[in-house]
Motif scaffolding. Structure first.
Motif, PDB file in Angstrom:
ATOM      1  N   ALA A 177      39.608  24.864 -18.379  1.00 44.78           N
ATOM      2  CA  ALA A 177      39.418  25.935 -19.368  1.00 44.78           C
ATOM      3  C   ALA A 177      40.068  25.527 -20.693  1.00 44.78           C
ATOM      4  CB  ALA A 177      40.024  27.233 -18.849  1.00 44.78           C
ATOM      5  N   ALA A 178      41.288  24.965 -20.595  1.00 43.82           N
ATOM      6  CA  ALA A 178      41.988  24.542 -21.821  1.00 43.82           C
ATOM      7  C   ALA A 178      41.174  23.502 -22.570  1.00 43.82           C
ATOM      8  CB  ALA A 178      43.360  23.985 -21.459  1.00 43.82           C
ATOM      9  N   MET A 179      40.575  22.545 -21.833  1.00 42.77           N
ATOM     10  CA  MET A 179      39.782  21.495 -22.488  1.00 42.77           C
ATOM     11  C   MET A 179      38.550  22.070 -23.186  1.00 42.77           C
ATOM     12  SD  MET A 179      39.657  18.114 -20.146  1.00 42.77           S
ATOM     13  CE  MET A 179      40.989  16.932 -20.115  1.00 42.77           C
ATOM     14  N   PHE A 181      38.170  25.147 -24.385  1.00 42.72           N
ATOM     15  CA  PHE A 181      38.566  25.872 -25.594  1.00 42.72           C
ATOM     16  C   PHE A 181      38.929  24.903 -26.722  1.00 42.72           C
ATOM     17  CE2 PHE A 181      39.954  29.205 -22.377  1.00 42.72           C
ATOM     18  CZ  PHE A 181      38.725  29.828 -22.430  1.00 42.72           C
ATOM     19  N   GLN A 182      39.604  23.817 -26.331  1.00 44.19           N
ATOM     20  CA  GLN A 182      39.972  22.801 -27.316  1.00 44.19           C
ATOM     21  C   GLN A 182      38.706  22.213 -27.951  1.00 44.19           C
ATOM     22  OE1 GLN A 182      43.184  22.380 -27.633  1.00 44.19           O
ATOM     23  NE2 GLN A 182      43.491  20.539 -28.819  1.00 44.19           N
TER      24      GLN A 182
END
Lengths: 348, 330
Positions: A177-179, A181-182
Motif C-alpha cells: 500500500a505504501a509503495m 501511494f508513493q
C-alpha cells in the motif's frame, strides 16, 4: 522478462531505501523474543466452574477431590465461602455451583445462553446421581481417528500461526500500500503510462517484492522458534501462497485511495476481519461456517498442523483454496489496476 | 490564538478536500457497529456436533439442547467433518450402541462432553431441585477485551492520523511555508495534538455509546482515554518527526504497532518479578490501567494512571524538544 527484471530491481531499491528490509529484521527479532522468552509453554485457558459445598459433612467436596479433574467435561475449582465464589466469578468467565443438602444453586454470570446452562445442569445431574448411587453409565465407545495428533503444541509455539497470519503476512499488505501511494503521489504511475511497462509487470513486481519480505520473515521465524523439526517444504508452500494472497489484497484495496491517512481505517477494518478467526483457532469448538472463507482461518490451522508435525491431510486442499483465491484476487487487481492506476483518469 | 485557529481551519479544510474527514468520522462508527453485531456471539460460544442419520431422533433432539447439529448420511462424510480444523465431535449409532468419533486433538473437555450428554440423555430427571441465580453481568471477559481493544485502537488512531498529517505537510512542503510565518514548532505540534485529542475523545465516546449504550462508566472510560490519548499523541509525533514520506511512515506505523502488541502481550505474560523490564515503556502503564479497570474491575488504578500520564507526557515533551531542532520553524 527484461522489463519485469528492471521493475523488480526498482522496487527492491525502493524497499531497501524505505527501510522495509530493516523493518523485516526488527520484526523477526521481536517476534522470536516474544515466542521463545516471553510467552509461557503452558497456559490454562479453560472455563472454570467454582463450587461451594454447603452440604453436611461436605460430601460433594470430598467426592470431587477423590475424583479429580481427569475426564470431566467441566474443570472444577473449590471455594470456601460465597464471597470467595462471587469474587472468583467476577474475575473470570466461569460459573458457580452452590451445593446444599436439599437443593443446588447455579450462579451464572448473566450472559450465558440456554445451551451452556443445559450443559451445567447435565453435569450437576450426573454428579448428584453418582453421589447417591443411582447412576448407571450408558454404554458407548470412543473412536479416535488420528491417535498420533493427540500431542498438544506448547502455548508459546501455538501462538506462531496467529502471529504469522496477523503480523507477518500484513507486512506485505502494509508495504505494498505504501509503495502504491508513493507511486501515485510522486507521479511515477503517470510516467509508467507512457513507458513500455505493462500492468502485468507492474503488479507482479510489487507483489513479488513485498511478499518476499513476508516469506523471508516467516522462514526466519520458523527456524528461530521451531528449529528444523517440521516439513519446510509444506511450510514454504503455505507461507508463499498466503503472503502472495495478502499482498495482492493490499494492492487491490490501496488502489482506491490516494493517501495512507485515508487508507488507515480500511487497513484496520481488514485486519479486524482477518483477525476474527483467531477466536476459533484458540477455541476450535467455536466454529462459525463463514470463518472458512476468511483466508486467515485455513492458513492458521494449516501452519499449526505443519509446526506440530501432524500428518495434515488438508495441506494440498488448503494450498489449492489459497491458489484459487490468489488467482481471483490477481485477476481483480489486473482489471482494477488497468482502469484505476493505468487508465485515462488521473490517479491523483 | 488566531494562528492556532487558522491552523485548525487549514487542517479541517484539507481533510474535507481529501475526503479524509469522512473516513475519520464514519470509520469508527462502522467498526463499532460491526463489533456490536459480532461480539454477542463471543459470550456463549455455540458447540457443534456432527451426527450420523443412524442416531435416534430422540437423542438428536436432546443433543440440540447443547449445541448445533450437523447431520450426515454417511460415515465417511462424517469422518471428513470430524477431521476438519475445528473441534466438532461426531456421534454415530451402531449395533445398538452410541459411538463418539474424535479426531484426537480436541480440548479435554470436548472429549468427555459427548459421553456425558449420552449418559445424561438416558437419565435426565434431576434428583435435586436446581435453582439459578444471576450476577447480572451482561458481557463475557473475552467480549469485554475485544470491545476495549477497539476503543484503544480508535484512541491511538487519532494520534496516528495526526502523524500522517505532519508527514503530509512535509511531503507537500507546507511545513517550509510555515517556517516563514510567525508560527513556532511548539504551537504547530500543539495544534496537531489538540486536534488529535479532541478527535480521540469524541470518537471513543461515540463508539462506547454505540457498543454499550448508557451502560458504561464515564469515569472508567476517561481513565482509559487519557493515557492512551497521550500515547497516541507521542506515537503521532514519532511518525510525523521521523518519517519523511508515505513509505517511511508505514515502516514507523508497522514497527510501532508490533512494539505495542509485543508490550501488551508481555504485560500479560511476563512474571511479576520481571515486570520491571517493561517499566520504561509508557504504553505498558497505559495497558496496566486498562487491565486494572476493565479486566480486574478494580478501583486501585491511581498509581498506574499517574505513572502512565507522567511517562507519556515526558515522551511527548522530549519529542517536541527534538522536533524544535529538526523542523526549525522559529
Amino acid at each position: 522478462m527484461k522489463k519485469l527484471w528492471t521493475l523488480l530491481k526498482i522496487d527492491y531499491t525502493m524497499a531497501l531505501r524505505g527501510k522495509f528490509i530493516l523493518l523485516t529484521l526488527i520484526l523477526a527479532i521481536l517476534l522470536t523474543v516474544i515466542i521463545n522468552f516471553v510467552l509461557p509453554e503452558k497456559l490454562n485457558t479453560e472455563m472454570n466452574t467454582y463450587i461451594l459445598d454447603r452440604t453436611s459433612n461436605t460430601r460433594i467436596a470430598t467426592f470431587l477431590n477423590a475424583q479429580g479433574d481427569e475426564g470431566n467435561a467441566i474443570k472444577i475449582r473449590a471455594t470456601k465461602s460465597e464471597e470467595e465464589l462471587t469474587s472468583m466469578l467476577t474475575k473470570s468467565n466461569g460459573v458457580g455451583i452452590i451445593f446444599e443438602d436439599n437443593r443446588v444453586i447455579i450462579v451464572k454470570q448473566g450472559y450465558e445462553d440456554e445451551a451452556t446452562l443445559n450443559l451445567i445442569t447435565a453435569t450437576i445431574n450426573l454428579l448428584t446421581k453418582k453421589l447417591t448411587g443411582v447412576y448407571s453409565p450408558k454404554s458407548f465407545k470412543y473412536t479416535v481417528l488420528e491417535p498420533q495428533s493427540t500431542e498438544k503444541l506448547p502455548f508459546n509455539k501455538s501462538m506462531i500461526p496467529p502471529l504469522i497470519a496477523l503480523d507477518v503476512f500484513f507486512l506485505g499488505f502494509y508495504l505494498i500500500a505504501a509503495m502504491i501511494f508513493q507511486d501515485k503521489n510522486e507521479g511515477i504511475i503517470n510516467a509508467y503510462r507512457i513507458s513500455p511497462i505493462n500492468v502485468f509487470g507492474y503488479i507482479t513486481s510489487k507483489v513479488v517484492i513485498n511478499s518476499s519480505l513476508a516469506i523471508a520473515l516467516s522462514l526466519i521465524l520458523g527456524v528461530a522458534t521451531v528449529g528444523f523439526h517440521m516439513n519446510y517444504w509444506h511450510y514454504f508452500v503455505i507461507v508463499t501462497l498466503s503472503a502472495l494472497l495478502i499482498s495482492s489484497l493490499g494492492m487491490l484495496l490501496s488502489q482506491f485511495y490516494n493517501s495512507l491517512s485515508e487508507f488507515m481505517y480500511v487497513l484496520i477494518a481488514f485486519t479486524l476481519v482477518i483477525a476474527i478467526p483467531v477466536i476459533s483457532y484458540f477455541q476450535p469448538s467455536f466454529s462459525v461456517p463463514f470463518f472458512k472463507y476468511i483466508p486467515s482461518y485455513p492458513i492458521m490451522f494449516e501452519i499449526k498442523n505443519i509446526i506440530s508435525s501432524a500428518q495434515s491431510k488438508e495441506i494440498w486442499s488448503v494450498s489449492l483454496l489459497l491458489a484459487v483465491e490468489l488467482a481471483g484476487v490477481l485477476t481483480l487487481v489486473y482489471f482494477t489496476s488497468k482502469r484505476i492506476l493505468f487508465g485515462r483518469r488521473r490517479s491523483s | 490564538m488566531r494562528e492556532f485557529i487558522s491552523l485548525i481551519k487549514k487542517d479541517i479544510t484539507n481533510a474535507f478536500r481529501d475526503k479524509l474527514l469522512m473516513y475519520i468520522i464514519v470509520a469508527p462508527i462502522i467498526m463499532a457497529i460491526l463489533i456490536l453485531l459480532f461480539a454477542p456471539s463471543l459470550d456463549s460460544p455455540k458447540l457443534r456436533f456432527a451426527v450420523d442419520n443412524s442416531v435416534p431422533h430422540s437423542f438428536t433432539n436432546e443433543l440440540e439442547k447443547y449445541g448445533t447439529i450437523e447431520s450426515f448420511n454417511s460415515f465417511s462424510k462424517l469422518e471428513q467433518r470430524v477431521l476438519m480444523s475445528d473441534d466438532v465431535p461426531g456421534i454415530i449409532y451402531r449395533d445398538g450402541e452410541f459411538e463418539v468419533i474424535l479426531q484426537g486433538n480436541e480440548e479435554d473437555y470436548l472429549k468427555s462432553l459427548p459421553g456425558m450428554i449420552i449418559d445424561n440423555a438416558s437419565q435426565s430427571t434431576s434428583i435435586m431441585p436446581i435453582e439459578i441465580q444471576s450476577l447480572d453481568v451482561n458481557r463475557s471477559i473475552i467480549r469485554n477485551v475485544l470491545e476495549v481493544s477497539i476503543l484503544v485502537i480508535i484512541i491511538i488512531m487519532g494520534g496516528a492520523i495526526m502523524g500522517l498529517m505532519i508527514v503530509g505537510d512535509k511531503e507537500s512542503k507546507a511545513i517550509k511555508s510555515l517556517a516563514v510565518s510567525p508560527l513556532t514548532t511548539g504551537k504547530y505540534l500543539f495544534e496537531k495534538a489538540v486536534a488529535s485529542v479532541i478527535y480521540s475523545f469524541v470518537s471513543s465516546f461515540v463508539v462506547a455509546f454505540i457498543m454499550w449504550r448508557f451502560a458504561f462508566n464515564a469515569v472508567n472510560l476517561l481513565v482509559l482515554i487519557i493515557p492512551f490519548c497521550l500515547f497516541g499523541v507521542a506515537a503521532g509525533f514519532l511518525i510525523g518527526i521521523f518519517a519523511n514520506n508515505q513509505n517511511s511512515s508505514i515502516v514507523f506505523i508497522k514497527t510501532l504497532s508490533s512494539v505495542v502488541i509485543a508490550i501488551s502481550i508481555a504485560s500479560v505474560f511476563v512474571p511479576h518479578k520481571l515486570e520491571w523490564m517493561l517499566y520504561v515503556f509508557p504504553n505498558f502503564w497505559a495497558f496496566k490501567v486498562l487491565k486494572i479497570v476493565f479486566i480486574d474491575k478494580s478501583l486501585n488504578y491511581f498509581n498506574s494512571f499517574l505513572i502512565a500520564i507522567i511517562t507519556n507526557s515526558l515522551l511527548v515533551l522530549a519529542l517536541t524538544i527534538y522536533a524544535q531542532k529538526k523542523f526549525k520553524l522559529r
